[in-house]
Scaffold this motif. Structure first.
Motif, mmCIF file in Angstrom:
data_model
loop_
_atom_site.group_PDB
_atom_site.id
_atom_site.type_symbol
_atom_site.label_atom_id
_atom_site.label_comp_id
_atom_site.label_asym_id
_atom_site.label_seq_id
_atom_site.Cartn_x
_atom_site.Cartn_y
_atom_site.Cartn_z
ATOM 1 N N ALA A 131 129.634 75.464 39.927
ATOM 2 C CA ALA A 131 130.540 74.327 40.025
ATOM 3 C C ALA A 131 131.685 74.673 40.979
ATOM 4 N N CYS A 132 132.521 73.686 41.270
ATOM 5 C CA CYS A 132 133.676 73.904 42.155
ATOM 6 C C CYS A 132 134.954 73.399 41.483
ATOM 7 N N GLY A 133 136.049 73.976 41.883
ATOM 8 C CA GLY A 133 137.375 73.470 41.480
ATOM 9 C C GLY A 133 137.534 73.374 39.974
ATOM 10 N N THR A 134 137.968 72.205 39.544
ATOM 11 C CA THR A 134 138.215 71.979 38.128
ATOM 12 C C THR A 134 136.933 72.120 37.302
ATOM 13 N N ALA A 135 135.816 71.655 37.857
ATOM 14 C CA ALA A 135 134.543 71.758 37.142
ATOM 15 C C ALA A 135 134.172 73.235 36.936
ATOM 16 N N VAL A 152 127.946 71.748 37.013
ATOM 17 C CA VAL A 152 128.964 70.872 36.413
ATOM 18 C C VAL A 152 129.679 70.151 37.545
ATOM 19 N N SER A 153 129.712 68.834 37.467
ATOM 20 C CA SER A 153 130.358 68.074 38.547
ATOM 21 C C SER A 153 130.739 66.682 38.071
ATOM 22 N N GLN A 154 131.939 66.247 38.382
ATOM 23 C CA GLN A 154 132.342 64.889 38.060
ATOM 24 C C GLN A 154 131.514 63.921 38.898
ATOM 25 N N SER A 155 131.553 64.107 40.210
ATOM 26 C CA SER A 155 130.975 63.120 41.129
ATOM 27 C C SER A 155 129.455 63.237 41.279
ATOM 28 N N GLY A 156 128.953 64.453 41.173
ATOM 29 C CA GLY A 156 127.537 64.675 41.457
ATOM 30 C C GLY A 156 127.231 64.631 42.943
ATOM 31 N N GLU A 157 128.279 64.602 43.768
ATOM 32 C CA GLU A 157 128.075 64.519 45.215
ATOM 33 C C GLU A 157 128.745 65.680 45.957
ATOM 34 N N THR A 158 129.239 66.665 45.257
ATOM 35 C CA THR A 158 129.900 67.799 45.905
ATOM 36 C C THR A 158 128.856 68.643 46.644
ATOM 37 N N ALA A 159 129.039 68.754 47.963
ATOM 38 C CA ALA A 159 128.010 69.392 48.791
ATOM 39 C C ALA A 159 127.732 70.833 48.347
ATOM 40 N N SER A 166 142.115 59.101 40.194
ATOM 41 C CA SER A 166 143.042 60.113 40.705
ATOM 42 C C SER A 166 142.256 61.282 41.304
ATOM 43 N N VAL A 167 142.716 61.761 42.453
ATOM 44 C CA VAL A 167 142.038 62.901 43.095
ATOM 45 C C VAL A 167 142.070 64.109 42.152
ATOM 46 N N ALA A 168 143.198 64.291 41.488
ATOM 47 C CA ALA A 168 143.308 65.403 40.534
ATOM 48 C C ALA A 168 142.529 65.039 39.271
ATOM 49 N N SER A 169 141.530 65.838 38.985
ATOM 50 C CA SER A 169 140.647 65.535 37.862
ATOM 51 C C SER A 169 141.314 65.861 36.515
ATOM 52 N N THR A 170 141.204 64.964 35.573
ATOM 53 C CA THR A 170 141.781 65.206 34.237
ATOM 54 C C THR A 170 140.759 64.888 33.143
ATOM 55 N N LEU A 228 145.965 75.218 39.338
ATOM 56 C CA LEU A 228 145.297 74.372 40.343
ATOM 57 C C LEU A 228 145.902 72.967 40.357
ATOM 58 N N LYS A 229 146.108 72.396 39.172
ATOM 59 C CA LYS A 229 146.666 71.044 39.085
ATOM 60 C C LYS A 229 148.034 70.996 39.766
ATOM 61 N N LEU A 230 148.846 72.010 39.476
ATOM 62 C CA LEU A 230 150.200 72.022 40.036
ATOM 63 C C LEU A 230 150.143 72.142 41.568
ATOM 64 N N LYS A 231 149.281 73.022 42.061
ATOM 65 C CA LYS A 231 149.126 73.156 43.522
ATOM 66 C C LYS A 231 148.698 71.834 44.125
ATOM 67 N N GLU A 232 147.697 71.215 43.516
ATOM 68 C CA GLU A 232 147.110 70.018 44.103
ATOM 69 C C GLU A 232 148.111 68.886 44.260
ATOM 70 N N ILE A 233 148.908 68.653 43.223
ATOM 71 C CA ILE A 233 149.726 67.440 43.296
ATOM 72 C C ILE A 233 151.205 67.690 43.565
HETATM 73 O O1 M6R Z 1 133.103 66.036 41.742
HETATM 74 P P1 M6R Z 1 133.183 67.501 41.375
HETATM 75 O O2 M6R Z 1 133.484 67.707 39.949
HETATM 76 O O3 M6R Z 1 131.954 68.267 41.796
HETATM 77 O O4 M6R Z 1 134.386 68.076 42.214
HETATM 78 C C1 M6R Z 1 134.676 69.449 42.199
HETATM 79 C C2 M6R Z 1 136.037 69.734 42.785
HETATM 80 O O5 M6R Z 1 136.092 69.361 44.131
HETATM 81 C C3 M6R Z 1 137.135 69.013 42.003
HETATM 82 O O6 M6R Z 1 137.137 69.380 40.661
HETATM 83 C C4 M6R Z 1 138.522 69.308 42.593
HETATM 84 O O7 M6R Z 1 138.863 70.657 42.377
HETATM 85 C C5 M6R Z 1 139.551 68.338 42.022
HETATM 86 N N1 M6R Z 1 140.436 67.881 43.043
HETATM 87 C C6 M6R Z 1 140.324 68.932 40.877
HETATM 88 O O8 M6R Z 1 141.433 68.225 40.481
#
Ligand code: M6R
Length: 363
Positions: A52-56, A99-106, A150-154, A238-243
């Motif tokens: 996974a990436c980032g928050t995931a 693990v991915s919110q969008s399912g489209e993370t390359a 929101s770009v920042a995932s919660t 990460l959340k604090l950096k992002e926003i």
């Molecule tokens: O859609 P995804 O869950 O695959 O995205 C993964 C990351 O790009 C995503 O979680 C990113 O770190 C967010 N901006 C976190 O707030």
């Protein structure tokens, strides 16, 4: 569309009890079909590989603690972007979980492709029906947390954690590591998560906002946690950096003395995730060690922890009592609030932070 909230991020933080309740809209008896695995398949799992990436990624890292403890299956967690380019031994019996919110993370899609090529069975934990990742995976668990704007995932994060916790309990029971009484206990606690999240929101929002007002002008922040709360410390940073575009770092509580403590002074607030669990005493030392260097320590703990930490720290945020692993999911809400209020006080573009896109569809 923001439903009276100032930002989508705040609305989505508040939506978490419902989002998690929707994600958990199944009964114990539905678990085999929800996770798409027969008893025989479960017994054959030798290793779990999370990508996974980032928050995931943080959700995956957090789940390592409870999946290993409840099921006994070794779990490896990789950033998808690293997994794709490293040598991966083709361990038979590996279950790869993306693990991915969008399912489209390359990066995650590329890592999933690699896992499939290695012959691993694959499970996607994803929030978007019909997304690329779900079309590739052998099976998908849907986090039904609704559209996250929101770009920042919660809310996607807490839903992923809930899904992974459910998986851990289910695997543990199927493999005979958890007995019926333990399975019942953990499942009951698990299905009570929406209510615990609701109480967390109710009891922490104001305290976090008040604390944020006292420290939002600082430029560096440190988050500490141990066990399942360590990835939540990473997520807070990460959340604090992002926003808010501030410098923030997350560390395991025990690592601080091995180097990071050098950056601590009175201008580096330290956020300590310290539920009253078996590691509480260790987190108490982290509070004392950083406070001794002048840090303003903000402790997030429960009622019992607060009795001990009360006068020792700069600020206290109280979460409901819960089992140690579940406190990580509750603490996720607290660090989200914290990032949100700091960014708001600093007048940042919360829903559309600079340089970031909601899904990163390039490698
Ligand atoms: O859609 P995804 O869950 O695959 O995205 C993964 C990351 O790009 C995503 O979680 C990113 O770190 C967010 N901006 C976190 O707030």
């Amino acid at each position: 569309e923001k439903g009276g909230y100032k930002h989508f991020m705040l609305k989505e933080i508040y939506e978490q009890p419902d989002a998690v309740a929707d994600t958990l809209r199944f009964g114990v008896e539905d678990m085999p079909s929800v996770f798409g695995m027969s008893g025989k398949q479960i017994k054959n799992i030798k290793k779990i590989q999370i990508i996974a990436c980032g928050t995931a990624y943080h959700a995956g890292l957090c789940s390592k603690y409870f999946i290993e403890e409840y099921s006994g299956i070794p779990v490896e967690v990789d950033y998808a972007s690293e997994y794709k380019y490293r040598f991966v031994p083709s361990t038979p019996g590996t279950l790869a979980i993306a693990v991915s919110q969008s399912g489209e993370t390359a990066d995650t899609i590329a890592a999933m492709k690699k896992a499939k090529e290695a012959g691993f069975k694959t499970l996607a934990i994803c929030n978007v029906l019909g997304s690329t990742l779900t079309r590739m995976a052998d099976h998908t668990f849907f986090t039904r947390c609704g559209l996250e704007i929101s770009v920042a995932s919660t809310k996607a994060f807490t839903s992923q954690l809930a899904a992974l916790y459910g998986l851990a309990v289910f695997l543990g029971f199927q493999r005979g590591v958890l007995n019926s009484a333990q399975f019942k206990k953990y499942s009951t606690e698990f299905f009570a998560l929406p209510r615990l999240l609701e109480n967390t929101i109710k009891n922490t929002a104001e305290a976090v906002k008040k604390t944020a007002k006292k420290i939002y002008k600082e430029k560096t922040f440190v988050f500490l946690g141990r066990s399942a709360n360590y990835p939540i410390a990473l997520e807070g940073a990460l959340k604090l950096k992002e926003i808010s575009y501030l410098h923030a770092e997350g560390f395991p509580g025990g690592e601080i003395k091995h180097g990071p403590i050098a950056i601590i002074d009175s201008h580096v607030p330290v956020f300590v995730l310290a539920p009253k669990d078996n590691l509480f005493e260790k987190m108490l030392s982290a509070c004392e060690e950083t406070a001794a260097r002048g840090a303003k320590v903000i402790a997030v703990t429960d009622k019992k922890g607060a009795e001990i930490l009360g006068k020792k720290v700069f600020a206290l945020v109280k979460i409901p009592e819960a089992n140690s692993f579940l406190t990580a999911i509750l603490n996720a809400v607290v660090v989200q609030f914290f990032a949100y209020y700091i960014a708001d006080l600093r007048k940042c573009e919360i829903d559309q932070p600079r340089n970031l896109a909601k899904s990163v569809t390039v490698e």
